[in-house]
Design a protein around this motif. Structure first.
Motif, short mmCIF file in Angstrom:
data_model
loop_
_atom_site.label_atom_id
_atom_site.label_comp_id
_atom_site.label_asym_id
_atom_site.label_seq_id
_atom_site.Cartn_x
_atom_site.Cartn_y
_atom_site.Cartn_z
N LYS A 1 0.41 3.16 -5.58
CA LYS A 1 -0.69 2.26 -5.24
C LYS A 1 -1.56 2.90 -4.17
O LYS A 1 -1.06 3.47 -3.22
CB LYS A 1 -0.15 0.91 -4.77
N ASP A 2 -2.87 2.79 -4.34
CA ASP A 2 -3.81 3.35 -3.35
C ASP A 2 -3.69 2.61 -2.03
O ASP A 2 -3.32 1.46 -1.95
CB ASP A 2 -5.25 3.21 -3.84
N SER B 1 -2.98 5.46 -8.25
CA SER B 1 -3.32 6.87 -8.43
C SER B 1 -2.05 7.72 -8.39
O SER B 1 -0.95 7.18 -8.40
CB SER B 1 -4.30 7.31 -7.34
N GLN B 2 -2.24 9.02 -8.31
CA GLN B 2 -1.16 9.99 -8.24
C GLN B 2 -0.14 9.77 -9.35
O GLN B 2 1.06 9.78 -9.13
CB GLN B 2 -0.47 9.95 -6.88
N SER C 1 0.85 -1.19 0.00
CA SER C 1 0.00 0.00 0.00
C SER C 1 0.89 1.24 0.00
O SER C 1 1.89 1.27 0.72
CB SER C 1 -0.88 0.03 1.25
N SER C 2 0.54 2.20 -0.80
CA SER C 2 1.31 3.43 -0.99
C SER C 2 2.66 3.19 -1.67
O SER C 2 3.48 4.09 -1.74
CB SER C 2 1.53 4.18 0.33
#
Length: 180
Positions: A179-180, A162-163, A140-141
């Motif tokens: 990654k979200d 995203s981003q 995650s992230s």
């Protein structure tokens, strides 16, 4: 080709003879790791198209905990091992000889950062990102950094990511996907 910063700064890395490999230019590498600087400490990194190993070695030099290097051919795998030895990082890197999709299909590890710098003329980049989004190997992230030519932008919709941001350096684009 050299390590730009960190504990192995200045280490000269061996390069292959001929034009089989297209090492990342120092300017692009410096920009990439400037973007990643706060993500690197303690990170587990995957360098999916290992080549010379310069990207993963730079990541370790700048504080990544470890890096898995994957390449389909024997010669690049030997070169990565030699470059890890030159940088005194043999214990922080592991080298796997496998096709990138074969590796992803059997991967049971998770990573914080995935570096993608495949041969430009192929569809490896799109296929790799699609597979990564399907198999959940990115924390995650976590971040994917994709290097590709300006004339070949990524026009993919990444479910669960995203981003997305592109950075242009001459004829090279770095696409950052989180990654979200």
């Amino acid at each position: 080709m050299r390590v730009v910063s960190g504990k192995a700064k200045g280490t000269v890395l061996k390069t292959p003879e001929g034009l089989q490999t297209r090492p990342t230019a120092d300017r692009v590498k410096e920009a990439m790791f400037s973007i990643l600087q706060f993500e690197l400490p303690g990170a587990r990194v995957l360098d999916l198209f290992g080549g010379t190993g310069q990207l993963g070695i730079e990541a370790i030099s700048r504080g990544a905990k470890s890096c898995v290097f994957v390449d389909a051919s024997d010669a690049p795998c030997r070169l990565i091992k030699e470059n890890l030895r030159r940088a005194k990082m043999e214990n922080e890197g592991s080298v796997i000889r496998a096709d990138y999709l074969q590796y992803l299909n059997h991967c049971h590890e998770t990573f914080d950062i995935i570096l993608l710098d495949p041969p430009y003329a192929e569809v490896f980049l799109e296929n790799a990102i699609k597979k990564i989004s399907e198999i959940d190997i990115l924390q995650s992230s976590g971040i994917i950094v994709a290097e590709h030519p300006v004339e070949k932008p990524l026009n993919l919709d990444f479910s669960g990511f995203s981003q997305r941001k592109d950075y242009k350096y001459g004829k090279t684009l770095l696409t950052i996907i989180r990654k979200d």
